[in-house]
Design a protein around this motif. Structure first.
Motif, PDB file in Angstrom:
ATOM      1  N   CYS A   6     -23.752  47.442  -1.045  1.00 49.95           N
ATOM      2  CA  CYS A   6     -22.327  47.200  -1.245  1.00 49.95           C
ATOM      3  C   CYS A   6     -21.943  47.409  -2.707  1.00 49.95           C
ATOM      4  O   CYS A   6     -22.742  47.166  -3.602  1.00 49.95           O
ATOM      5  CB  CYS A   6     -21.961  45.770  -0.851  1.00 49.95           C
ATOM      6  SG  CYS A   6     -22.241  45.409   0.876  1.00 49.95           S
ATOM      7  N   PRO A  10     -16.531  42.091  -5.233  1.00 49.89           N
ATOM      8  CA  PRO A  10     -16.432  41.471  -3.907  1.00 49.89           C
ATOM      9  C   PRO A  10     -15.074  41.736  -3.267  1.00 49.89           C
ATOM     10  O   PRO A  10     -14.042  41.378  -3.802  1.00 49.89           O
ATOM     11  CB  PRO A  10     -16.635  39.980  -4.188  1.00 49.89           C
ATOM     12  CG  PRO A  10     -16.266  39.798  -5.620  1.00 49.89           C
ATOM     13  CD  PRO A  10     -16.533  41.103  -6.299  1.00 49.89           C
ATOM     14  N   GLN A  14     -17.396  43.659   1.622  1.00 49.06           N
ATOM     15  CA  GLN A  14     -18.614  43.101   1.049  1.00 49.06           C
ATOM     16  C   GLN A  14     -18.833  41.677   1.541  1.00 49.06           C
ATOM     17  O   GLN A  14     -19.950  41.295   1.873  1.00 49.06           O
ATOM     18  CB  GLN A  14     -18.562  43.124  -0.487  1.00 49.06           C
ATOM     19  CG  GLN A  14     -18.590  44.502  -1.077  1.00 49.06           C
ATOM     20  CD  GLN A  14     -17.247  45.217  -1.007  1.00 49.06           C
ATOM     21  OE1 GLN A  14     -16.209  44.621  -0.769  1.00 49.06           O
ATOM     22  NE2 GLN A  14     -17.274  46.515  -1.195  1.00 49.06           N
ATOM     23  N   ILE A  18     -22.039  40.033   3.566  1.00 46.78           N
ATOM     24  CA  ILE A  18     -22.780  38.906   2.990  1.00 46.78           C
ATOM     25  C   ILE A  18     -22.769  37.699   3.929  1.00 46.78           C
ATOM     26  O   ILE A  18     -23.762  36.990   4.054  1.00 46.78           O
ATOM     27  CB  ILE A  18     -22.217  38.539   1.606  1.00 46.78           C
ATOM     28  CG1 ILE A  18     -22.474  39.692   0.621  1.00 46.78           C
ATOM     29  CG2 ILE A  18     -22.820  37.254   1.080  1.00 46.78           C
ATOM     30  CD1 ILE A  18     -21.711  39.564  -0.688  1.00 46.78           C
ATOM     31  N   ALA A  21     -25.561  38.177   6.374  1.00 42.40           N
ATOM     32  CA  ALA A  21     -26.862  38.576   5.823  1.00 42.40           C
ATOM     33  C   ALA A  21     -27.827  37.400   5.759  1.00 42.40           C
ATOM     34  O   ALA A  21     -27.438  36.240   5.856  1.00 42.40           O
ATOM     35  CB  ALA A  21     -26.660  39.151   4.421  1.00 42.40           C
ATOM     36  N   GLN A  24     -29.156  38.199  -0.095  1.00 40.64           N
ATOM     37  CA  GLN A  24     -28.238  38.945  -0.950  1.00 40.64           C
ATOM     38  C   GLN A  24     -28.988  39.258  -2.244  1.00 40.64           C
ATOM     39  O   GLN A  24     -29.497  38.355  -2.905  1.00 40.64           O
ATOM     40  CB  GLN A  24     -26.976  38.142  -1.262  1.00 40.64           C
ATOM     41  CG  GLN A  24     -26.016  38.880  -2.174  1.00 40.64           C
ATOM     42  CD  GLN A  24     -24.787  38.042  -2.534  1.00 40.64           C
ATOM     43  OE1 GLN A  24     -24.680  36.882  -2.168  1.00 40.64           O
ATOM     44  NE2 GLN A  24     -23.880  38.644  -3.259  1.00 40.64           N
ATOM     45  N   THR A  41     -20.404  36.104  -9.391  1.00 45.90           N
ATOM     46  CA  THR A  41     -21.138  36.305  -8.140  1.00 45.90           C
ATOM     47  C   THR A  41     -21.800  35.014  -7.694  1.00 45.90           C
ATOM     48  O   THR A  41     -21.748  34.646  -6.515  1.00 45.90           O
ATOM     49  CB  THR A  41     -22.200  37.413  -8.310  1.00 45.90           C
ATOM     50  OG1 THR A  41     -21.530  38.635  -8.632  1.00 45.90           O
ATOM     51  CG2 THR A  41     -23.024  37.591  -7.055  1.00 45.90           C
ATOM     52  N   HIS A  45     -20.917  32.844  -4.415  1.00 49.84           N
ATOM     53  CA  HIS A  45     -21.999  32.504  -3.492  1.00 49.84           C
ATOM     54  C   HIS A  45     -21.994  31.006  -3.183  1.00 49.84           C
ATOM     55  O   HIS A  45     -22.039  30.603  -2.014  1.00 49.84           O
ATOM     56  CB  HIS A  45     -23.342  32.928  -4.108  1.00 49.84           C
ATOM     57  CG  HIS A  45     -24.527  32.579  -3.280  1.00 49.84           C
ATOM     58  ND1 HIS A  45     -24.927  33.330  -2.207  1.00 49.84           N
ATOM     59  CD2 HIS A  45     -25.404  31.545  -3.366  1.00 49.84           C
ATOM     60  CE1 HIS A  45     -26.002  32.779  -1.664  1.00 49.84           C
ATOM     61  NE2 HIS A  45     -26.312  31.702  -2.347  1.00 49.84           N
ATOM     62  N   ILE A  49     -19.508  31.457   0.024  1.00 48.27           N
ATOM     63  CA  ILE A  49     -20.445  32.055   0.979  1.00 48.27           C
ATOM     64  C   ILE A  49     -21.357  31.006   1.614  1.00 48.27           C
ATOM     65  O   ILE A  49     -21.490  30.948   2.835  1.00 48.27           O
ATOM     66  CB  ILE A  49     -21.288  33.159   0.305  1.00 48.27           C
ATOM     67  CG1 ILE A  49     -20.392  34.246  -0.314  1.00 48.27           C
ATOM     68  CG2 ILE A  49     -22.279  33.763   1.292  1.00 48.27           C
ATOM     69  CD1 ILE A  49     -19.501  34.976   0.649  1.00 48.27           C
ATOM     70  N   ASN A  53     -22.457  30.519   5.366  1.00 51.86           N
ATOM     71  CA  ASN A  53     -23.769  31.103   5.654  1.00 51.86           C
ATOM     72  C   ASN A  53     -24.810  30.329   4.840  1.00 51.86           C
ATOM     73  O   ASN A  53     -25.317  30.811   3.830  1.00 51.86           O
ATOM     74  CB  ASN A  53     -23.786  32.595   5.299  1.00 51.86           C
ATOM     75  CG  ASN A  53     -25.084  33.278   5.680  1.00 51.86           C
ATOM     76  OD1 ASN A  53     -26.021  32.651   6.148  1.00 51.86           O
ATOM     77  ND2 ASN A  53     -25.138  34.585   5.474  1.00 51.86           N
ATOM     78  N   LEU A  56     -28.300  31.846   3.582  1.00 50.90           N
ATOM     79  CA  LEU A  56     -28.343  33.050   2.753  1.00 50.90           C
ATOM     80  C   LEU A  56     -29.116  32.774   1.473  1.00 50.90           C
ATOM     81  O   LEU A  56     -28.866  31.804   0.768  1.00 50.90           O
ATOM     82  CB  LEU A  56     -26.924  33.511   2.394  1.00 50.90           C
ATOM     83  CG  LEU A  56     -26.844  34.760   1.520  1.00 50.90           C
ATOM     84  CD1 LEU A  56     -27.350  35.981   2.272  1.00 50.90           C
ATOM     85  CD2 LEU A  56     -25.423  34.980   1.050  1.00 50.90           C
ATOM     86  N   LEU A  58     -30.033  34.063  -2.255  1.00 53.74           N
ATOM     87  CA  LEU A  58     -29.485  34.906  -3.324  1.00 53.74           C
ATOM     88  C   LEU A  58     -30.576  35.200  -4.335  1.00 53.74           C
ATOM     89  O   LEU A  58     -31.255  34.288  -4.813  1.00 53.74           O
ATOM     90  CB  LEU A  58     -28.315  34.193  -4.017  1.00 53.74           C
ATOM     91  CG  LEU A  58     -27.732  34.886  -5.253  1.00 53.74           C
ATOM     92  CD1 LEU A  58     -27.072  36.207  -4.878  1.00 53.74           C
ATOM     93  CD2 LEU A  58     -26.746  33.969  -5.953  1.00 53.74           C
TER      94      LEU A  58
END
Length: 151
Positions: A6, A10, A14, A18, A21, A24, A41, A45, A49, A53, A56, A58
């Motif tokens: 990606c 963001p 994207q 994410i 996913a 990441q 970022t 996250h 995010i 999620n 995830l 990172l």
């Protein structure tokens, strides 16, 4: 395992990737411009995010470090010290052999048998850790004999 490359900014596309996913990966060049988006970022996250999620993982990867640059090395070290557990301990150096491996469609560690190939392989293993092959987990689905069966 599916890898989506990606763009760094963001956007809706994207974020959708994410949110679905398992891992990441954020490659960062260790210079002033390359590190500008790291804080935003990580904030994105943590705040947006992870609530959606929570599994995830990172990973920030220091990439294209110039071996003869004291500034690059200092920035890479600062990232690792300030973000332990997020910034991978493996650092990828800027090497022509990487481009050669890419052009030949080979993993770097198979083409170049030097000390750096071990670092690349270790990073690959770190990022792939815990991932299962989607084919192993997927249910077997019969393919239809004709398109009408799909409707």
């Amino acid at each position: 395992c599916v890898v989506l490359d990606c763009p760094p900014a963001p956007g809706v596309r994207q974020i959708a990737a994410i949110l679905n996913a398992d891992v990441q990966v954020v490659p960062v060049t260790p210079d002033r411009f390359g590190t500008q988006g790291v804080a935003s970022t990580i904030k994105l996250h943590a705040e947006q995010i992870l609530p959606r999620n929570p599994n995830l993982r990172l990973h920030v990867v220091v990439n294209k470090l110039k071996a003869n640059s004291a500034t690059n090395k200092a920035i890479a070290q600062a990232l690792q010290e300030k973000l332990p557990g997020v910034v991978c301990p493996e650092i990828l150096y800027d090497r022509e052999d990487v481009k050669r491996a890419l052009n030949q469609g080979m993993p770097y560690w198979e083409l170049c048998k030097d000390g750096q190939s071990d670092v690349w392989y270790a990073l690959y293993n770190r990022l792939a850790e815990g991932l299962t092959d989607a084919e192993d987990d997927a249910e077997e689905v019969e393919e239809p004999e004709n398109v009408e069966e799909l409707l």
